[in-house]
Scaffold this active site. Structure first.
Site, short mmCIF file in Angstrom:
data_model
loop_
_atom_site.label_atom_id
_atom_site.label_comp_id
_atom_site.label_asym_id
_atom_site.label_seq_id
_atom_site.Cartn_x
_atom_site.Cartn_y
_atom_site.Cartn_z
N GLY A 1 0.81 -1.23 0.00
CA GLY A 1 0.00 0.00 0.00
C GLY A 1 0.83 1.26 0.00
N SER B 1 0.05 5.27 -1.62
CA SER B 1 -0.92 6.30 -1.23
C SER B 1 -1.06 6.35 0.29
CB SER B 1 -2.28 5.96 -1.88
OG SER B 1 -3.26 6.91 -1.52
N GLY B 2 -1.58 7.46 0.76
CA GLY B 2 -2.05 7.60 2.14
C GLY B 2 -1.06 7.15 3.20
N ASP C 1 -1.34 -6.71 -8.02
CA ASP C 1 -2.71 -6.60 -7.53
C ASP C 1 -2.94 -7.76 -6.56
OD1 ASP C 1 -5.43 -6.72 -7.07
OD2 ASP C 1 -5.93 -5.96 -9.06
N LEU C 2 -3.19 -7.44 -5.33
CA LEU C 2 -3.26 -8.47 -4.29
C LEU C 2 -4.49 -9.38 -4.43
CD1 LEU C 2 -2.10 -6.21 -1.31
CD2 LEU C 2 -0.79 -8.08 -2.36
N GLY D 1 -5.07 -1.62 1.56
CA GLY D 1 -6.44 -1.94 1.94
C GLY D 1 -7.41 -1.20 1.05
N SER E 1 -8.14 -1.24 12.05
CA SER E 1 -8.99 -0.04 12.06
C SER E 1 -9.82 -0.02 13.32
CB SER E 1 -9.94 -0.08 10.85
OG SER E 1 -10.91 0.93 10.93
N TYR F 1 -16.10 -4.63 5.51
CA TYR F 1 -14.93 -3.90 6.01
C TYR F 1 -14.76 -4.17 7.52
CZ TYR F 1 -11.49 -0.20 6.69
OH TYR F 1 -10.35 0.50 6.99
N LYS G 1 -11.54 -6.28 9.26
CA LYS G 1 -10.67 -5.68 10.28
C LYS G 1 -10.80 -6.41 11.63
CE LYS G 1 -8.92 -2.46 7.58
NZ LYS G 1 -7.54 -2.57 7.09
N1 LIG Z 1 -8.18 6.31 5.85
C1 LIG Z 1 -8.82 5.88 6.93
O1 LIG Z 1 -9.72 6.56 7.47
C2 LIG Z 1 -8.44 4.57 7.56
C3 LIG Z 1 -8.91 4.29 8.84
C4 LIG Z 1 -8.59 3.08 9.43
C5 LIG Z 1 -7.83 2.15 8.76
N2 LIG Z 1 -7.39 2.43 7.50
C6 LIG Z 1 -6.59 1.41 6.80
O2 LIG Z 1 -5.33 1.94 6.46
C7 LIG Z 1 -4.81 1.27 5.32
C8 LIG Z 1 -4.33 2.30 4.31
O3 LIG Z 1 -5.43 3.06 3.88
P1 LIG Z 1 -5.30 4.55 3.35
O4 LIG Z 1 -6.34 5.33 4.07
O5 LIG Z 1 -3.91 4.99 3.38
O6 LIG Z 1 -5.88 4.35 1.86
P2 LIG Z 1 -5.25 4.69 0.44
O7 LIG Z 1 -6.31 4.38 -0.55
O8 LIG Z 1 -4.65 6.04 0.46
O9 LIG Z 1 -4.08 3.61 0.30
C9 LIG Z 1 -4.34 2.24 0.10
C10 LIG Z 1 -3.26 1.66 -0.80
O10 LIG Z 1 -3.53 0.26 -0.96
C11 LIG Z 1 -3.36 -0.05 -2.32
N3 LIG Z 1 -4.19 -1.20 -2.70
C12 LIG Z 1 -5.54 -1.30 -2.58
N4 LIG Z 1 -5.96 -2.44 -3.15
C13 LIG Z 1 -4.86 -3.07 -3.63
C14 LIG Z 1 -4.66 -4.28 -4.33
N5 LIG Z 1 -5.69 -5.05 -4.70
N6 LIG Z 1 -3.40 -4.63 -4.67
C15 LIG Z 1 -2.36 -3.83 -4.35
N7 LIG Z 1 -2.49 -2.67 -3.69
C16 LIG Z 1 -3.73 -2.29 -3.34
C17 LIG Z 1 -3.82 1.20 -3.07
O11 LIG Z 1 -3.34 1.22 -4.41
C18 LIG Z 1 -3.28 2.30 -2.20
O12 LIG Z 1 -1.97 2.68 -2.58
C19 LIG Z 1 -5.95 0.38 4.81
O13 LIG Z 1 -5.73 -0.95 5.24
C20 LIG Z 1 -7.18 0.95 5.48
O14 LIG Z 1 -8.19 0.00 5.66
C21 LIG Z 1 -7.66 3.63 6.88
#
Ligand SMILES: NC(=O)c1ccc[n+]([C@@H]2O[C@H](COP(=O)([O-])OP(=O)(O)OC[C@H]3O[C@@H](n4cnc5c(N)ncnc54)[C@H](O)[C@@H]3O)[C@@H](O)[C@H]2O)c1
Length: 259
Positions: A11, A14-15, A50-51, A77, A117, A156, A160
């Site tokens: 991941g 992003s993020g 792609d996972l 995720g 989460s 979701y 989690k």
């Molecule tokens: N943003 C929130 O509010 C939040 C809250 C709690 C937990 N989370 C968790 O944090 C983690 C990161 O989320 P984020 O908010 O940074 O989101 P995001 O969308 O910014 O990043 C997620 C990354 O996962 C990658 N990804 C998704 N599906 C994929 C796949 N099939 N194969 C390969 N890569 C894949 C995406 O390309 C992306 O780069 C996730 O597990 C999410 O569930 C996020």
């Protein structure tokens, strides 16, 4: 404490994953990024996978084994707006397959961090379903969802919950090698998928956002992941760290009659 360590970050494009990759690099680690998209933060290697693709995931595992990685940050995720079988596959099944597939190759003392989460709260009430999901592979996810009432409303949350439970279960599994697994549970974090969460959670999310002073940022979460990957956290095993601006403490206190 991370200088020269090989850390795999899923991941990372992003993020929270991208910010974690940045902070790990700044701490001296070598970052091996895994994502379906190319990261725009500097990394030492990138594997585009792609996972949801089981064969590609298995090939990735073989490619990563020779690294003898010191750490694995399972951050990739998808939000609840994705189809339920995709949510369970990426957020749980693929994560476990990658982790277990790499296990024999990990360096002694390696640290595994699972991005869970606040949505995983209440896993204790889902133990039967969590046990039923234990041996799930990619091919079985759709049938599992049908048989267990997993839909867009709960995919979701269930993914989690099962991830937190799996983290607790594995508190000592690899203790003889000094390998530990922990989880981080953010509340709402301002990343590209925050809008998807708010859309799915509706009123519950509105209430969360009303009582929070602000949503989190990736910079609030990445240091906790980085700490768990470092040798400073060796005595943490199987824990789930609520990193949520006090949301979890608020639920625990108020649901038990405290202010
Ligand atoms: N943003 C929130 O509010 C939040 C809250 C709690 C937990 N989370 C968790 O944090 C983690 C990161 O989320 P984020 O908010 O940074 O989101 P995001 O969308 O910014 O990043 C997620 C990354 O996962 C990658 N990804 C998704 N599906 C994929 C796949 N099939 N194969 C390969 N890569 C894949 C995406 O390309 C992306 O780069 C996730 O597990 C999410 O569930 C996020």
């Amino acid at each position: 404490m991370l200088t020269g360590k090989n850390i795999i970050v899923t991941g990372a494009a992003s993020g929270i994953g991208a910010e974690t990759a940045k902070q790990l690099k700044a701490a001296g680690a070598k970052v091996i990024a895994v994502d379906r998209n190319e990261p725009d933060v500097p990394v030492d290697a990138f594997h585009k996978v792609d996972l949801t693709d089981e064969a590609a995931l298995d090939a990735l595992i073989e490619e990563l084994k020779p690294l003898n990685a010191d750490g694995l940050a399972n951050i990739a995720g998808v939000p609840p707006t994705a189809p339920p079988e995709v949510v369970l596959t990426v957020n749980l099944v693929a994560l476990k397959r990658l982790t277990l597939g790499l296990m024999d190759s990990l360096a002694d003392g390696a640290s595994i961090v699972n991005l869970a989460s606040l949505a995983g709260i209440g896993w204790e009430g889902e133990v039967a379903k969590i046990k039923a999901a234990e041996g799930l592979d990619h091919a079985g996810v759709a049938d599992f969802c049908t048989a267990n009432g997993i839909s867009s409303d709960n995919s979701y949350f269930f993914g989690k919950q099962a991830l937190i439970a799996w983290t607790h279960e594995n508190r000592w599994t690899w203790r003889d090698r000094g390998i530990r697994m922990n989880a981080v549970s953010p509340g709402p974090v301002d990343t590209p998928i925050l809008g998807d969460f708010l859309e799915t959670l509706g009123e519950r999310a509105e209430e969360d956002m009303r009582i929070m002073d602000r949503p989190g940022t990736p910079a609030d979460i990445a240091p906790v992941v980085t700490f768990l990957l470092s040798d400073g956290s060796v005595w943490l095993r199987g824990v789930n760290i609520a990193t949520d601006g006090g949301m979890r403490a608020n639920i625990d206190a108020t649901s038990n009659g405290l202010s």
